[in-house]
Design an enzyme around this catalytic site. Sequence first.
Site, PDB file in Angstrom:
ATOM      1  N   GLY A 232       8.201 -71.314  13.526  1.00 41.98           N
ATOM      2  CA  GLY A 232       8.005 -71.430  12.085  1.00 41.98           C
ATOM      3  C   GLY A 232       8.062 -70.142  11.313  1.00 41.98           C
ATOM      4  O   GLY A 232       8.066 -70.160  10.077  1.00 41.98           O
ATOM      5  N   GLU A 267       7.180 -70.408  19.985  1.00 37.78           N
ATOM      6  CA  GLU A 267       8.433 -71.181  19.999  1.00 37.78           C
ATOM      7  C   GLU A 267       9.306 -70.842  18.797  1.00 37.78           C
ATOM      8  O   GLU A 267       9.636 -71.715  18.000  1.00 37.78           O
ATOM      9  CB  GLU A 267       8.110 -72.685  19.974  1.00 37.78           C
ATOM     10  N   PRO A 268       9.678 -69.590  18.631  1.00 38.96           N
ATOM     11  CA  PRO A 268      10.479 -69.234  17.451  1.00 38.96           C
ATOM     12  C   PRO A 268      11.930 -69.684  17.603  1.00 38.96           C
ATOM     13  O   PRO A 268      12.501 -69.610  18.693  1.00 38.96           O
ATOM     14  CB  PRO A 268      10.410 -67.703  17.422  1.00 38.96           C
ATOM     15  N   GLY A 269      12.500 -70.169  16.527  1.00 37.82           N
ATOM     16  CA  GLY A 269      13.917 -70.512  16.525  1.00 37.82           C
ATOM     17  C   GLY A 269      14.619 -69.697  15.448  1.00 37.82           C
ATOM     18  O   GLY A 269      15.332 -68.727  15.721  1.00 37.82           O
ATOM     19  N   ARG A 270      14.340 -70.082  14.205  1.00 34.16           N
ATOM     20  CA  ARG A 270      14.965 -69.426  13.060  1.00 34.16           C
ATOM     21  C   ARG A 270      14.805 -67.915  13.089  1.00 34.16           C
ATOM     22  O   ARG A 270      15.753 -67.182  12.827  1.00 34.16           O
ATOM     23  CB  ARG A 270      14.315 -69.983  11.784  1.00 34.16           C
ATOM     24  N   CYS A 336      33.968 -84.848   0.360  1.00 34.39           N
ATOM     25  CA  CYS A 336      33.881 -85.721  -0.813  1.00 34.39           C
ATOM     26  C   CYS A 336      32.441 -86.106  -1.106  1.00 34.39           C
ATOM     27  O   CYS A 336      32.022 -87.254  -0.898  1.00 34.39           O
ATOM     28  CB  CYS A 336      34.734 -86.957  -0.594  1.00 34.39           C
ATOM     29  N   GLU A 337      31.667 -85.130  -1.523  1.00 33.06           N
ATOM     30  CA  GLU A 337      30.266 -85.307  -1.935  1.00 33.06           C
ATOM     31  C   GLU A 337      30.007 -84.212  -2.953  1.00 33.06           C
ATOM     32  O   GLU A 337      30.342 -83.056  -2.696  1.00 33.06           O
ATOM     33  CB  GLU A 337      29.303 -85.055  -0.762  1.00 33.06           C
TER      34      GLU A 337
HETATM   35  C1  PLP Z   1      11.880 -76.646  15.375  1.00 35.32           C
HETATM   36  C2  PLP Z   1      10.750 -76.321  16.237  1.00 35.32           C
HETATM   37  C3  PLP Z   1      10.431 -74.987  16.498  1.00 35.32           C
HETATM   38  C4  PLP Z   1      11.172 -73.830  15.886  1.00 35.32           C
HETATM   39  O1  PLP Z   1      10.929 -73.689  14.531  1.00 35.32           O
HETATM   40  P1  PLP Z   1      11.500 -72.404  13.757  1.00 35.32           P
HETATM   41  O2  PLP Z   1      11.054 -72.614  12.366  1.00 35.32           O
HETATM   42  O3  PLP Z   1      12.963 -72.401  13.912  1.00 35.32           O
HETATM   43  O4  PLP Z   1      10.862 -71.206  14.379  1.00 35.32           O
HETATM   44  C5  PLP Z   1       9.395 -74.737  17.365  1.00 35.32           C
HETATM   45  N1  PLP Z   1       8.685 -75.744  17.932  1.00 35.32           N
HETATM   46  C6  PLP Z   1       8.956 -77.032  17.680  1.00 35.32           C
HETATM   47  C7  PLP Z   1       8.153 -78.076  18.336  1.00 35.32           C
HETATM   48  C8  PLP Z   1       9.989 -77.371  16.829  1.00 35.32           C
HETATM   49  O5  PLP Z   1      10.250 -78.649  16.574  1.00 35.32           O
END
Ligand code: PLP
Length: 406
Positions: A232, A267-270, A336-337
């Site tokens: 997050g 659990e970082p993604g972004r 087409c949106e």
């Molecule tokens: C999407 C998700 C993340 C990653 O969130 P980011 O905002 O990208 O860091 C981590 N844990 C869970 C369970 C998610 O669904």
Amino acid sequence: MILARRGPASASALARRFGTPLFVYDAREARLRLRALDAAFRARRPLICYALKANPCRAFAASLARAGAGADVVSGGELARALRAGFPPAKIVFSGVGKTAEELRAGLRAGLLCFNVESGEEMATLAREAGRLRRRAPMAVRLNPDVDARTHPHISTGRADNKFGVEIPEALALYRRAAKDGRLRVLGAQCHIGSQITELAAFREAARALARAVAEVAAMGVRLEHADMGGGLGVVYKDETPIEPEKFARVVEDALRAWPGLRLLLEPGRWLAADAGVLLTRVLYNKATSRRRFVVVDAAMTDLPRPALYGAWHPVAPVAPRRGPRRRVDVVGPVCESGDFLARDRLLPPLKSGDLLAVGKAGAYAFSMSSQYNSRPRAAEIVLDGGKVMLARRRETLADLVRAER
Ligand SMILES: *Cc1c(COP(=O)(O)O)cnc(C)c1O
């Protein structure tokens, strides 16, 4: 991420060689961010589980796996891709509200680190499948701490209004049940309250809720091995003030001070991927109505859905700006949106057909959210690493569009 001005890894050379629209990722940049996050939490030696859904491109994810990251997956498909990218099963956590029995079995067979359980019914299914396979399923309950992440409502996940997680009283009941079930192994507690969070207070509240849950579970005689703060962490797209990892680490440490032996998972993604990607697109046409000017480009909401989905803002700039007066334009795709735009109301220098534009911060939730809507083959993906240029995923062809049809 900044592309080289000259040479084979420059924007213009890559676009010429691989065509457009084209995603370009910098694996080194993602690894640097992984290291920075790890350093901020040094004292706890966290396991950083990259949230694969941000960008599951194998070559990109594999570089994080080699650098020591684990993975957070939310489907059987992501599990398969995480294993294929080289993440060790013992570093993979499995999240999501709707894991099917089949997906749970796949995870059990692989020997994952932990299943983040999101409901009582899911926990019962996990126990049943584990029993059938004669294994103990390692599990955490994903808590819903009813914390407002103060982010876009579509990416807020920690409120009692959201489908995610289990509210604390019910979570405690689940722990009580799990502790008595020989098919389950109670391992941790998890929360993930949303994405693109820029308010430290939201993380503070979540960390405190997590710590309270650890204490209450300990009071029932169950010692948890880990606490998982989820992902997050927000990034800068436009003018946001992001949370520094050190500050994030401090609020988590403050909350967990009473539990020095507790392992920490993130659990970082972004935060790892967004800045490490650029989308290159070429101008097709200029046009105007009596009210607005449009620059039509060859990338669309099918490649980068965030602006259409959330009204998200991505930086857009010509790779080689022309001289001349800047004009206010909408940068739109061919789909087409009317919601198909990459950028709105931008002051850009004159653009001509064939000019190359770079759309920044396109490393997360871009290609991974792409579709074939309007029967558009998906773009190609390039991974840069040091001096190397890798075609990580070829451009889809017209044959790919109908491959599964009979
Ligand atoms: C999407 C998700 C993340 C990653 O969130 P980011 O905002 O990208 O860091 C981590 N844990 C869970 C369970 C998610 O669904």
